[in-house]
Design an enzyme around this catalytic site. Sequence first.
Site, PDB file in Angstrom:
ATOM      1  N   ARG A 205       0.865  -1.190   0.000  1.00 13.24           N
ATOM      2  CA  ARG A 205       0.000   0.000   0.000  1.00 13.24           C
ATOM      3  C   ARG A 205       0.891   1.225   0.000  1.00 13.24           C
ATOM      4  O   ARG A 205       1.774   1.341   0.850  1.00 13.24           O
ATOM      5  CB  ARG A 205      -0.912   0.044   1.229  1.00 13.24           C
TER       6      ARG A 205
ATOM      7  N   HIS B 264      -7.550   0.785  -6.210  1.00 16.15           N
ATOM      8  CA  HIS B 264      -7.751   0.026  -4.966  1.00 16.15           C
ATOM      9  C   HIS B 264      -8.491  -1.281  -5.317  1.00 16.15           C
ATOM     10  O   HIS B 264      -9.667  -1.452  -4.997  1.00 16.15           O
ATOM     11  CB  HIS B 264      -8.570   0.882  -3.983  1.00 16.15           C
TER      12      HIS B 264
ATOM     13  N   GLN C 291     -10.489  -3.620  -2.801  1.00 17.04           N
ATOM     14  CA  GLN C 291     -11.764  -3.025  -2.363  1.00 17.04           C
ATOM     15  C   GLN C 291     -12.876  -3.376  -3.362  1.00 17.04           C
ATOM     16  O   GLN C 291     -14.021  -3.627  -2.977  1.00 17.04           O
ATOM     17  CB  GLN C 291     -11.601  -1.503  -2.263  1.00 17.04           C
TER      18      GLN C 291
ATOM     19  N   ASP D  58     -16.610   8.478  -1.260  1.00 12.63           N
ATOM     20  CA  ASP D  58     -15.320   8.295  -0.586  1.00 12.63           C
ATOM     21  C   ASP D  58     -14.939   9.658  -0.006  1.00 12.63           C
ATOM     22  O   ASP D  58     -15.566  10.677  -0.341  1.00 12.63           O
ATOM     23  CB  ASP D  58     -14.289   7.827  -1.643  1.00 12.63           C
TER      24      ASP D  58
ATOM     25  N   CYS E 253     -16.078   2.980   0.920  1.00 10.07           N
ATOM     26  CA  CYS E 253     -14.952   2.098   1.257  1.00 10.07           C
ATOM     27  C   CYS E 253     -14.537   2.252   2.720  1.00 10.07           C
ATOM     28  O   CYS E 253     -13.944   1.341   3.291  1.00 10.07           O
ATOM     29  CB  CYS E 253     -13.775   2.376   0.330  1.00 10.07           C
TER      30      CYS E 253
ATOM     31  N   ARG F   7     -14.082  -7.301   2.886  1.00 11.16           N
ATOM     32  CA  ARG F   7     -12.677  -7.086   2.539  1.00 11.16           C
ATOM     33  C   ARG F   7     -11.862  -8.322   2.896  1.00 11.16           C
ATOM     34  O   ARG F   7     -10.988  -8.759   2.150  1.00 11.16           O
ATOM     35  CB  ARG F   7     -12.110  -5.869   3.291  1.00 11.16           C
TER      36      ARG F   7
HETATM   37  N1  NVA Z   1      -9.419   7.647  -1.496  1.00  7.81           N
HETATM   38  C1  NVA Z   1      -9.108   7.150  -0.178  1.00  7.81           C
HETATM   39  C2  NVA Z   1      -9.469   5.705  -0.054  1.00  7.81           C
HETATM   40  C3  NVA Z   1      -9.250   5.116   1.318  1.00  7.81           C
HETATM   41  C4  NVA Z   1      -9.609   3.664   1.384  1.00  7.81           C
HETATM   42  C5  NVA Z   1      -7.624   7.379   0.091  1.00  7.81           C
HETATM   43  O1  NVA Z   1      -6.809   7.096  -0.796  1.00  7.81           O
HETATM   44  O2  NVA Z   1      -7.280   7.856   1.169  1.00  7.81           O
HETATM   45  N1   CP Z   2     -11.195   0.829   2.738  1.00  7.60           N
HETATM   46  C1   CP Z   2      -9.915   0.758   3.162  1.00  7.60           C
HETATM   47  O1   CP Z   2      -9.007   0.477   2.396  1.00  7.60           O
HETATM   48  O2   CP Z   2      -9.734   1.001   4.484  1.00  7.60           O
HETATM   49  P1   CP Z   2      -8.322   1.137   5.219  1.00  7.60           P
HETATM   50  O3   CP Z   2      -7.677   2.399   4.739  1.00  7.60           O
HETATM   51  O4   CP Z   2      -8.686   1.191   6.685  1.00  7.60           O
HETATM   52  O5   CP Z   2      -7.496  -0.063   4.891  1.00  7.60           O
END
Ligand code: NVA
Ligand code: CP
Length: 333
Positions: free
Chosen positions: A107, A134, A137, A230, A271, A316
Amino acid sequence: MMDLQGRDFLKLLDFTTEEITYLVDLAADLKARKKKGIPVDRLKGRNIALIFEKTSTRTRCSFEVAAYDLGMGVTYLDPSSSQIGKKESIADTARVLAGMYDGIEYRGYGQDIVEELAEYSKVPVWNGLTNEFHPTQMLADLLTIKEKFGKVEGLKLTYMGDARYNMANSWMVTCAKMGMHFVACSNPKYFPDPALVEECQEIAKTTGATITLTSDVMEGTKDANIIYTDVWVSMGEPDEVWSERIADLSPYQVNKKAMDNAAEDCIFMHCLPAFHDLKTKIGEEISEKFGISEMEVTHEVFESEQSVVFEEAENRMHTIKVVMAATLGWEKL
Ligand code: NVA
Ligand code: CP
């Protein structure tokens, strides 16, 4: 059975409709086994590494629990405790970790980083979120949608809010692949990258999907089966953008009016994490600064019967389990 052993899981553009369907259906199967207490620990003796250059609750916990359920060992590398990128290149890290582990989750920031990691790793690499995509997800969300509607094909999904980042990009690709109707409903400043829109439109021609970009909330939400949103500011973006985002995206908040304009059976998805009340540090700070108590979704919608966000979060784990199982050849054991 579909053989995905040895494959990376970097973005859904790399997978066929049939492969995606297979992963979602296998997840439903492994979820049922877990509920019945049937063990699936066929990957005993394997080990995986989780690299997180951004924070996480769901993704990290899902990878860990899923790995334990499959019988595997886990090493978690947090944003500050490894040499990655600072003292050691991605290419070198990939080769070091691939010598010790059977799979690597990443990540972080650019999609190019996870793609490079995969290029240099001889074991499967799984994308746990980049700025652009992602994909794990998406599998969880498809499973949730299938549980609710019994199908995904032909459904209309309206994405409201920041439609040029990982979540909306992923949804546009997913809808194109799965024959769903994707609507990005936002301020045109936040429409997805035209090159990706074009790529998805080409895929859509082969699956019956449609891709629509609109700034009209009533048109965008009309007859939607799923309304998705989101956060307005994603991880890694500077705090300075809040004021502009709030001004630009407030009209695209998911509220009761939007939900009432959608199909009668419409569900709300997110998400997570979500800003729907003042029970977070950032939520409080934003409230003090801008005088708002809810952002991308109202508390009313978030807590409503139509909201499936916690089922989504649980899924998830079941879907990440399948990504690891399939790419590590679980079914052949
Ligand atoms: N768009 C958000 C998604 C988090 C799961 C981010 O990248 O922070
Ligand atoms: N939806 C998601 O990816 O959550 P986290 O950032 O908590 O992993």
